[in-house]
Design a protein around this motif. Structure first.
Motif, mmCIF file in Angstrom:
data_model
loop_
_atom_site.group_PDB
_atom_site.id
_atom_site.type_symbol
_atom_site.label_atom_id
_atom_site.label_comp_id
_atom_site.label_asym_id
_atom_site.label_seq_id
_atom_site.Cartn_x
_atom_site.Cartn_y
_atom_site.Cartn_z
ATOM 1 N N ASN A 69 0.891 -1.488 0.041
ATOM 2 C CA ASN A 69 0.528 0.161 -0.414
ATOM 3 C C ASN A 69 0.778 1.172 -0.103
ATOM 4 O O ASN A 69 0.942 2.121 0.784
ATOM 5 C CB ASN A 69 -0.918 0.336 1.613
ATOM 6 C CG ASN A 69 -1.865 -0.763 1.589
ATOM 7 O OD1 ASN A 69 -1.942 -1.388 0.388
ATOM 8 N ND2 ASN A 69 -1.749 -1.689 2.129
ATOM 9 N N GLU A 71 0.909 3.531 -1.676
ATOM 10 C CA GLU A 71 0.054 5.092 -2.050
ATOM 11 C C GLU A 71 -0.482 5.999 -0.230
ATOM 12 O O GLU A 71 -0.507 7.375 -0.613
ATOM 13 C CB GLU A 71 -1.265 4.616 -2.121
ATOM 14 C CG GLU A 71 -2.188 3.429 -2.579
ATOM 15 C CD GLU A 71 -1.452 2.147 -2.617
ATOM 16 O OE1 GLU A 71 -2.089 1.356 -1.639
ATOM 17 O OE2 GLU A 71 -1.299 2.047 -3.296
ATOM 18 N N VAL A 92 1.064 -2.822 -5.784
ATOM 19 C CA VAL A 92 -0.107 -1.855 -5.997
ATOM 20 C C VAL A 92 -0.989 -2.202 -6.399
ATOM 21 O O VAL A 92 -0.981 -3.441 -7.438
ATOM 22 C CB VAL A 92 -0.075 -0.452 -6.958
ATOM 23 C CG1 VAL A 92 1.384 0.317 -5.443
ATOM 24 C CG2 VAL A 92 0.972 -0.989 -7.493
ATOM 25 N N LYS A 93 -2.015 -1.562 -6.761
ATOM 26 C CA LYS A 93 -3.490 -2.381 -7.510
ATOM 27 C C LYS A 93 -3.504 -1.187 -8.256
ATOM 28 O O LYS A 93 -4.156 -1.644 -8.969
ATOM 29 C CB LYS A 93 -4.398 -2.409 -6.328
ATOM 30 C CG LYS A 93 -4.834 -3.553 -5.358
ATOM 31 C CD LYS A 93 -5.995 -3.688 -4.437
ATOM 32 C CE LYS A 93 -6.028 -4.098 -3.188
ATOM 33 N NZ LYS A 93 -5.248 -3.591 -2.070
ATOM 34 N N ASP A 94 -3.071 0.087 -7.705
ATOM 35 C CA ASP A 94 -3.375 0.608 -9.314
ATOM 36 C C ASP A 94 -2.137 1.661 -9.418
ATOM 37 O O ASP A 94 -2.553 3.092 -8.892
ATOM 38 C CB ASP A 94 -4.633 1.926 -8.609
ATOM 39 C CG ASP A 94 -5.278 2.652 -9.091
ATOM 40 O OD1 ASP A 94 -4.790 3.681 -10.562
ATOM 41 O OD2 ASP A 94 -6.318 3.408 -9.261
ATOM 42 N N ALA A 95 -1.302 1.363 -10.090
ATOM 43 C CA ALA A 95 -0.171 1.978 -10.319
ATOM 44 C C ALA A 95 -0.359 3.554 -11.015
ATOM 45 O O ALA A 95 0.444 4.533 -10.544
ATOM 46 C CB ALA A 95 0.570 1.288 -11.313
ATOM 47 N N GLU A 96 -1.213 3.749 -12.064
ATOM 48 C CA GLU A 96 -1.532 4.916 -12.147
ATOM 49 C C GLU A 96 -1.837 5.698 -11.020
ATOM 50 O O GLU A 96 -1.167 6.835 -11.165
ATOM 51 C CB GLU A 96 -3.130 4.548 -12.847
ATOM 52 C CG GLU A 96 -2.588 3.742 -14.547
ATOM 53 C CD GLU A 96 -2.093 4.391 -15.020
ATOM 54 O OE1 GLU A 96 -1.973 5.998 -15.734
ATOM 55 O OE2 GLU A 96 -1.998 3.920 -16.842
ATOM 56 N N ASN A 97 -2.529 5.577 -10.193
ATOM 57 C CA ASN A 97 -3.253 6.863 -8.328
ATOM 58 C C ASN A 97 -1.348 6.798 -8.067
ATOM 59 O O ASN A 97 -1.061 7.992 -7.564
ATOM 60 C CB ASN A 97 -3.759 5.558 -7.788
ATOM 61 C CG ASN A 97 -4.035 6.627 -6.903
ATOM 62 O OD1 ASN A 97 -3.839 7.890 -7.088
ATOM 63 N ND2 ASN A 97 -4.594 6.104 -5.574
ATOM 64 N N CYS A 98 -0.719 5.530 -8.186
ATOM 65 C CA CYS A 98 1.292 5.867 -7.892
ATOM 66 C C CYS A 98 1.581 7.129 -8.349
ATOM 67 O O CYS A 98 2.129 8.013 -7.577
ATOM 68 C CB CYS A 98 1.685 4.877 -7.508
ATOM 69 S SG CYS A 98 0.517 3.747 -6.054
ATOM 70 N N LYS A 100 0.405 9.670 -10.686
ATOM 71 C CA LYS A 100 0.529 10.636 -10.249
ATOM 72 C C LYS A 100 0.444 11.412 -9.057
ATOM 73 O O LYS A 100 0.581 12.908 -8.721
ATOM 74 C CB LYS A 100 -1.646 10.718 -10.588
ATOM 75 C CG LYS A 100 -2.204 10.822 -11.835
ATOM 76 C CD LYS A 100 -3.611 10.439 -12.360
ATOM 77 C CE LYS A 100 -4.414 9.683 -13.153
ATOM 78 N NZ LYS A 100 -5.697 9.235 -13.113
ATOM 79 N N TYR A 125 3.769 1.760 -18.387
ATOM 80 C CA TYR A 125 3.444 3.022 -17.509
ATOM 81 C C TYR A 125 4.863 3.272 -18.063
ATOM 82 O O TYR A 125 5.060 4.634 -17.241
ATOM 83 C CB TYR A 125 3.849 2.384 -16.470
ATOM 84 C CG TYR A 125 2.720 1.710 -15.493
ATOM 85 C CD1 TYR A 125 0.772 2.642 -15.243
ATOM 86 C CD2 TYR A 125 2.939 0.241 -15.242
ATOM 87 C CE1 TYR A 125 0.017 1.536 -14.588
ATOM 88 C CE2 TYR A 125 1.998 -0.261 -14.354
ATOM 89 C CZ TYR A 125 0.767 0.298 -14.783
ATOM 90 O OH TYR A 125 -0.278 -0.535 -14.351
#
Ligand code: DX5
Ligand code: ZN
Length: 210
Positions: A69, A71, A92-98, A100, A125
């Protein structure tokens, strides 16, 4: 090349002193290995150490998050002084979020892949990040042996990205194998036990080829 000495191998009792020695010898970055006892079995250090160290050096703080986690902690490490944050794609589940979150703070974005993770995991990515960290040992411990097969990942990534993209390697780098990694295409080199030994300044200079 950029040399990023890993403080995991330093003497924590005189950490600032040792970091200043590496800085004085020409290292440009400082690699800060954060372990949570979950993503990897070991624990290391966290936000307060980064915050304290920030007072003693101008080195670029290259924070390697070996934590689940990430993030939840990205902003806290940036508040403490991180200049770049690298998280593990496996964590991570949401690499895009990290990506960003780090981008929003204006910091360097890195994604790391452990030895058993294929390069394809980070390929989607590549145009959104600044660096891929190819682990050349299993994360969690200093002083392990460089896994030579990882050179193929480095070569592939270099071909995919072009000359300016940062490809970092971490684990088992020594004076006698650093050239092979550079030849494969790595340009950001982490070294722990090969730097934080009895001759920190000399080790930095020899690894940097000066
Ligand atoms: C391992 C860490 C490394 C470690 C490298 O999980 O990510 O940064 O400090 O240590 P050496 O250079 O001794 O292999
Ligand atoms: Zn590391």
């Amino acid at each position: 090349m950029i040399l990023s000495p890993s403080i995991l191998a330093a003497d924590f009792g005189i950490l600032a002193e040792q970091v200043k020695e590496a800085e004085g010898a020409g290292a440009q970055w400082l690699h800060i290995d954060v372990m949570d006892g979950h993503f990897v079995p070991n624990m290391s250090f966290a936000v307060p150490v980064v915050e304290t160290l920030r007072k003693y050096t101008k080195l670029f703080f290259d924070v390697h998050l070996m934590i689940d986690n990430p993030e939840e902690y990205i902003d806290r490490f940036i508040d403490a002084g991180a200049d770049g944050v690298t998280f593990h794609i496996e964590a991570v589940k949401d690499a895009e979020n990290c990506i960003k979150m780090i981008r929003k703070r204006g910091k360097l974005v890195g994604i790391s892949i452990s030895p058993d993770t294929p390069v394809s995991a980070v390929e989607p990515y590549l145009d959104k990040i600044d660096m891929v960290l190819v682990m050349t040992v299993y994360p969690g411990l200093g002083g392990q042996k460089y896994i030579k097969a990882m050179d193929e990942k480095i070569k592939y990534l270099r071909e995919k990205t072009g000359p300016d993209f940062k490809i970092q390697i971490d684990g088992g780098v020594r004076e006698d194998n650093i050239q092979d990694a550079l030849d494969a295409g790595a340009n950001v080199i982490v070294a722990g036990t090969a730097v934080f030994n009895d001759d920190i300044a000399g080790s930095v200079k020899r690894l940097m080829g000066v």
